[in-house]
Design an enzyme around this catalytic site. Structure first.
Site, short mmCIF file in Angstrom:
data_model
loop_
_atom_site.label_atom_id
_atom_site.label_comp_id
_atom_site.label_asym_id
_atom_site.label_seq_id
_atom_site.Cartn_x
_atom_site.Cartn_y
_atom_site.Cartn_z
N ASP A 170 0.87 -1.16 0.00
CA ASP A 170 0.00 0.00 0.00
C ASP A 170 0.91 1.22 0.00
OD1 ASP A 170 -1.85 2.01 0.37
OD2 ASP A 170 -3.09 0.83 1.73
N ARG A 231 -13.80 -6.35 -4.43
CA ARG A 231 -14.64 -6.00 -5.57
C ARG A 231 -14.37 -6.96 -6.72
NH1 ARG A 231 -19.09 -2.65 -4.82
NH2 ARG A 231 -18.57 -1.26 -3.10
N ASP A 255 -15.84 -13.92 -2.89
CA ASP A 255 -17.12 -13.40 -2.42
C ASP A 255 -17.70 -12.40 -3.42
OD1 ASP A 255 -19.17 -13.09 -0.33
OD2 ASP A 255 -18.37 -11.05 -0.13
N GLU A 260 -22.19 -9.98 -11.39
CA GLU A 260 -22.96 -10.48 -10.24
C GLU A 260 -24.45 -10.44 -10.53
OE1 GLU A 260 -21.85 -8.56 -6.60
OE2 GLU A 260 -19.80 -9.32 -6.70
N HIS A 279 -21.50 -12.56 -2.20
CA HIS A 279 -21.30 -11.17 -1.74
C HIS A 279 -21.81 -11.01 -0.30
CE1 HIS A 279 -20.49 -7.02 -3.64
NE2 HIS A 279 -20.22 -6.97 -2.34
N ALA A 282 -20.14 -8.29 4.08
CA ALA A 282 -20.67 -7.29 5.01
C ALA A 282 -22.01 -7.72 5.60
CB ALA A 282 -20.83 -5.95 4.30
#
Length: 530
Positions: A170, A231, A255, A260, A279, A282
């Site tokens: 990162d 994503r 996931d 989708e 998905h 969350a």
């Protein structure tokens, strides 16, 4: 005032909105697009999750609408541009589901290592096959974490606690910050070569699409395992399938997907060494409760005259001040986005934003936030950076932020300069201004003066100032059917070094950039997409 809640949320959302008696909450889920269009004009606020599509047509019908809240991180289902044009505040809830997403990622990693879904399916089918489902221990293995944002940090901490060696990539994050989460910063080449597990926690952008492709997979060690709970599109699914078939990749846990739901009969979904969930990262009671309560409070505050929190399209300014500042905000954000894409892969240490001339009459805090928003959205999770939290996101990564102001003008009535300093000692500078108080321009890149329009797809390259360069680049673009719309050049002197910026009508694929760099007189090239 009335607020429509059109997707299923935690019941506490209604209680938060109606606290104080000034707002009436209408929970009406499952509305068809036509029903939403018919009813939307009666509401000042709208709260959605991902099911409701808040299109431009919906927003144009919502003549009383003042605030739209998304109970989640992304705003892909909301036409933010149209909302901005209509003066509607659009907000999301970044970070509300970070723990849930990180825990799901860890569940996928553990299940992948120990073949838990395969073992369950085998037992339910009446088989007893312990010898064919041997797994691997996590302790002592190496995991590569791409992205140390809110989710990536939670994953790194949990992975380190399980005895994994955590390598993280990162660029804006400092080594000190990474170590505080149990991670060690590493160049991406090292991660490809050494990681036993790969997990991705970055936004989906032009730069991160197919971040893991056939090229990167070829560099990985045999038997690597891949996890994507961020994503769809970050992992090249076709390349992953081929690597699974060849045995290069020992297993994958997904996931999210490029499409989708995935197409019926998808070979990737059906693959025996792939774990799939629809998905769900969350999808926990705690996360859904957290984001519902948070977005309700945010919408309530906007409608009752309170502060604006987590807005993705407007700064915390009154309407009159915002309208005057808007062109400068757009310029600052574009300079930040260009910086972020030009500097990809370089660890960032300091950002200095300098204001000169008439621009100093404005409040510079939202301008700096606009710069940081553009800069950090190249690195942070999708939807988590906005004008409100951009400074915080940068500071959490250990980046120092300085502001300098001088009312004394130099070559332009107003000049906005953004300088980045990197851990290795390098430095990059962009300066911009407004022509006619409206049209943004880049007028300096490092030591080169020029006049470039910051919009669309832009190819930056540094070359020796020798005859024929422009023609050869033009020929290369022409052969690939890439139309050049504008060109801006800056140089020191005849025969020295020059910087050229091309505005082109379509993205320049990586193979074309590689072809450009084969010219011995071109030393650096990078595509920027705004």
């Amino acid at each position: 005032m009335k607020v429509l809640i059109s997707d299923r949320v935690d019941p506490g959302c209604v209680d938060v909105l109606q606290c104080g008696g000034r707002i009436e909450a209408d929970l009406s889920t499952g509305l068809s697009p036509d029903e939403l269009l018919e009813r939307i004009d009666a509401y000042e606020g709208l709260i959605v999750r991902s099911a409701t599509r808040v299109t431009g047509e919906v927003i144009r019908r919502a003549r009383r609408m003042r605030a739209i809240g998304r109970a989640g991180a992304g705003v892909d289902n909301i036409d933010v541009d149209e909302a901005t044009r209509r003066g509607i505040v659009v907000m999301n809830t970044p970070g509300g589901n970070s723990v849930s997403t990180a825990e799901h990622t860890m569940a996928m990693i553990l299940a992948l290592a120990r073949n838990v879904p395969q073992g369950t399916a085998s037992m339910k089918a009446g088989r007893w096959e312990p010898g064919t489902l041997t797994g691997v221990e996590l302790a002592g293995k190496t995991i590569g974490v791409f992205g140390l944002g809110q989710v990536g940090r939670e994953v790194a901490q949990r992975a380190a606690a399980l005895g994994l060696r955590v390598l993280a990539y990162d660029p804006p994050v400092t080594e000190e910050v990474a170590q505080s989460y149990g991670a060690q910063l590493a160049p991406e080449e090292q991660i490809w070569e050494e990681a036993d597990f790969l997990t991705f926690h970055v936004p989906l952008t032009a730069q991160t699409r197919h971040r893991l492709s056939a090229r990167e997979l070829a560099r990985c060690r045999d038997g690597v395992r891949v996890v994507n709970c961020a994503r769809g599109g970050i992992v090249d699914e076709q390349a992953l399938l081929q690597a699974l078939d060849s045995g290069k990749v020992a297993g994958a846990a997904l996931d999210v997907y490029e499409s989708e739901p995935p197409e019926a009969g998808s070979r990737l979904v059906a693959h025996e060494r792939v774990i799939c969930t629809p998905h769900l990262a969350a999808a926990t009671r705690e996360a859904q409760s957290s984001v519902a309560l948070q977005v309700a409070a945010q919408v309530r505050d906007v409608l009752t005259g309170g502060a604006i929190h987590n807005a993705v399209n407007v700064p915390s300014l009154d309407p009159e001040a915002y309208e005057k500042l808007r062109p400068h905000l757009e310029l600052g954000e574009r300079l930040g986005r260009i910086h972020g894409q030009l500097s990809e892969g370089e660890p960032l240490r300091r950002v200095t934003v300098e204001y000169r001339g008439e621009i100093t009459a404005f409040s510079t805090s939202p301008l700096t936030s606009a710069v940081l928003q553009g800069l950090m959205e190249s690195f942070a999770e999708e939807g988590t950076v906005n004008l409100v939290n951009a400074r915080m996101v940068a500071q959490e990564r250990g980046i120092r932020i300085d502001e300098l102001t001088s009312s004394e003008a130099e070559d332009y009535a107003s000049l906005l300069t953004v300088a980045l300093e990197f851990e290795g000692g390098g430095r990059r500078v962009l300066s911009g201004t407004l022509f006619g108080h409206q049209d943004p321009r880049i007028v300096r890149v490092d030591e080169y003066d020029l006049d470039a329009v910051p919009e669309g797809h832009m190819l930056f390259y540094v070359n020796d100032d020798v005859p024929g360069i422009i023609g050869r680049i033009g020929s290369t673009m022409g052969r690939r059917q890439i139309n050049i719309a504008r060109m801006a050049c800056g140089r020191h002197h005849v025969g020295g070094r020059a910087l050229t910026v091309l505005n082109v009508d379509s993205p320049v694929p990586e193979p074309v950039i590689e072809e450009v760099l084969t010219d011995p007189h071109i030393t650096w090239a990078r595509l920027v997409s705004l």
